[in-house]
Design an enzyme around this catalytic site. Structure first.
Site, mmCIF file in Angstrom:
data_model
loop_
_atom_site.group_PDB
_atom_site.id
_atom_site.type_symbol
_atom_site.label_atom_id
_atom_site.label_comp_id
_atom_site.label_asym_id
_atom_site.label_seq_id
_atom_site.Cartn_x
_atom_site.Cartn_y
_atom_site.Cartn_z
ATOM 1 N N SER A 143 48.739 108.441 71.670
ATOM 2 C CA SER A 143 47.736 109.341 72.242
ATOM 3 C C SER A 143 48.341 110.072 73.437
ATOM 4 C CB SER A 143 46.527 108.541 72.724
ATOM 5 O OG SER A 143 45.689 109.349 73.529
ATOM 6 N N TYR A 158 43.511 101.490 77.267
ATOM 7 C CA TYR A 158 43.855 102.340 76.114
ATOM 8 C C TYR A 158 45.189 103.043 76.353
ATOM 9 C CZ TYR A 158 43.196 105.991 72.524
ATOM 10 O OH TYR A 158 43.342 106.836 71.451
HETATM 11 P P1 NAD Z 1 37.609 106.704 64.350
HETATM 12 O O1 NAD Z 1 36.766 105.835 65.219
HETATM 13 O O2 NAD Z 1 36.982 107.829 63.607
HETATM 14 O O3 NAD Z 1 38.393 105.802 63.284
HETATM 15 C C1 NAD Z 1 38.955 104.564 63.641
HETATM 16 C C2 NAD Z 1 38.840 103.661 62.432
HETATM 17 O O4 NAD Z 1 39.472 102.413 62.752
HETATM 18 C C3 NAD Z 1 37.388 103.342 62.029
HETATM 19 O O5 NAD Z 1 37.228 103.619 60.648
HETATM 20 C C4 NAD Z 1 37.244 101.856 62.346
HETATM 21 O O6 NAD Z 1 36.360 101.176 61.458
HETATM 22 C C5 NAD Z 1 38.689 101.387 62.180
HETATM 23 N N1 NAD Z 1 38.943 100.128 62.884
HETATM 24 C C6 NAD Z 1 38.586 99.793 64.148
HETATM 25 N N2 NAD Z 1 38.976 98.538 64.409
HETATM 26 C C7 NAD Z 1 39.606 98.083 63.305
HETATM 27 C C8 NAD Z 1 40.227 96.847 62.949
HETATM 28 N N3 NAD Z 1 40.262 95.826 63.814
HETATM 29 N N4 NAD Z 1 40.788 96.734 61.720
HETATM 30 C C9 NAD Z 1 40.731 97.749 60.835
HETATM 31 N N5 NAD Z 1 40.144 98.930 61.105
HETATM 32 C C10 NAD Z 1 39.595 99.085 62.328
HETATM 33 O O7 NAD Z 1 38.807 107.198 65.277
HETATM 34 P P2 NAD Z 1 39.795 108.452 65.234
HETATM 35 O O8 NAD Z 1 39.419 109.345 66.336
HETATM 36 O O9 NAD Z 1 39.932 108.989 63.859
HETATM 37 O O10 NAD Z 1 41.132 107.714 65.698
HETATM 38 C C11 NAD Z 1 42.179 107.373 64.819
HETATM 39 C C12 NAD Z 1 43.385 106.986 65.649
HETATM 40 O O11 NAD Z 1 43.820 108.105 66.420
HETATM 41 C C13 NAD Z 1 43.131 105.857 66.643
HETATM 42 O O12 NAD Z 1 44.265 105.019 66.708
HETATM 43 C C14 NAD Z 1 42.944 106.588 67.949
HETATM 44 O O13 NAD Z 1 43.225 105.782 69.059
HETATM 45 C C15 NAD Z 1 43.909 107.731 67.782
HETATM 46 N N6 NAD Z 1 43.619 108.876 68.636
HETATM 47 C C16 NAD Z 1 42.419 109.516 68.544
HETATM 48 C C17 NAD Z 1 42.171 110.597 69.375
HETATM 49 C C18 NAD Z 1 40.856 111.334 69.345
HETATM 50 O O14 NAD Z 1 40.620 112.110 70.262
HETATM 51 N N7 NAD Z 1 40.013 111.159 68.349
HETATM 52 C C19 NAD Z 1 43.139 111.025 70.293
HETATM 53 C C20 NAD Z 1 44.348 110.344 70.355
HETATM 54 C C21 NAD Z 1 44.583 109.273 69.514
#
Ligand code: NAD
Length: 252
Positions: A143, A158
């Site tokens: 991130s 985080y």
């Molecule tokens: P999201 O919440 O839409 O999806 C995350 C998924 O992870 C969900 O489907 C959830 O059920 C699953 N999950 C959570 N805990 C889990 C576990 N213990 N085992 C298996 N599955 C699990 O999130 P997103 O925004 O699509 O994020 C995806 C990735 O990208 C994450 O790693 C997040 O940290 C990273 N990220 C997101 C952003 C953002 O702004 N959305 C920015 C930087 C990084």
């Protein structure tokens, strides 16, 4: 793709998430798809959607990536059902804006468990097969919070966990390079998904978008396309890299 291969994407169960978009992007270029998510119904729904839209074999398995036995069982199920695993996208993640002075040990640990231990357990289980076959692509979701020290939505826990994934990716890239396995990190800026669970007000999002050089927040396809690129066989000379996908919000 000439050789049938499977891409495993964790956390692709959520409907509006980066993982789901990545599953579609990879399926669109011929990968077989395995979705692992703690939300088993979401994982099955994602797999059905991918198979229906792209006509590739796909399975969805309920799996908590922090649970070693669960990870091993889920990957075994994938190996029994689909082509050999060629790509692993460690996308499952959770965030929290809790400030350091308020964060509990339990919350700190859970953020590290899902983001770091989950990626470790998945990679540890999947990579030996990749090494045996002489081909693999591992992509870890870091991130912008890791690079700039939080301050977007994620707090200290985080930021620290996502920074751990940068070190993990870089060191592992050195070890696995000789075996045809690349390891890279993708560092998105704020992408409009459900990870913030409605805790980011629309006005704050609009204010943030106004500060971003490209004038908008990220969308899931911005990230999914980069992950698909890194998983291509032709991307084998890219390893240990971090790809920023942040609209220029953090240029360094
Ligand atoms: P999201 O919440 O839409 O999806 C995350 C998924 O992870 C969900 O489907 C959830 O059920 C699953 N999950 C959570 N805990 C889990 C576990 N213990 N085992 C298996 N599955 C699990 O999130 P997103 O925004 O699509 O994020 C995806 C990735 O990208 C994450 O790693 C997040 O940290 C990273 N990220 C997101 C952003 C953002 O702004 N959305 C920015 C930087 C990084």
């Amino acid at each position: 793709m000439t050789t049938a291969r499977t891409a495993v994407i964790t956390g692709a169960g959520s409907r509006r998430g980066i993982g789901r978009a990545t599953a579609h992007a990879l399926a669109g270029t011929g990968w077989q798809i395995a979705v692992l998510d703690i939300d088993g119904t979401g994982a099955e729904d994602a797999a059905a959607e991918v198979a229906d839209r792209h006509g590739v074999p796909a399975v969805g398995v309920g799996c908590d990536v922090t649970d070693r036995a669960g990870v091993h069982a889920a990957v075994a199920a994938v190996e029994a059902a689909l082509a050999p695993i060629g790509a692993l996208v460690n996308n499952a993640g959770i965030t929290s804006p809790t400030r350091f002075l308020e964060v509990s040990d339990a919350e700190w640990d859970r953020i590290f468990e899902v983001n770091v231990r989950g990626s470790y357990l998945m990679t540890k289980r999947v990579v030996p097969g990749m090494v045996d076959r002489g081909f693999g692509r591992v992509v870890n979701l870091s991130s912008v919070s890791a690079e700039r020290g939080g301050g977007v939505f994620g707090g200290v826990a985080y930021s620290a966990a996502k920074a751990a994934l940068l070190g993990f990716s870089r060191a592992l890239a050195r070890e696995l390079g000789p075996h045809g396995v690349t390891v890279n990190a993708v560092a998105p800026g704020l992408v409009d998904t459900d990870i913030t669970a409605g805790r980011l007000a629309p006005e704050r999002k609009a204010a943030m978008a106004a500060e971003i050089p490209t004038g908008r927040l990220g969308v899931v396809d911005d990230v999914a396309q980069v992950i698909e690129f890194l998983c291509r066989p032709q991307s084998g000379y890219i390893t240990g890299a971090t790809y920023d996908v942040n609209g220029g919000s953090h240029i360094h």
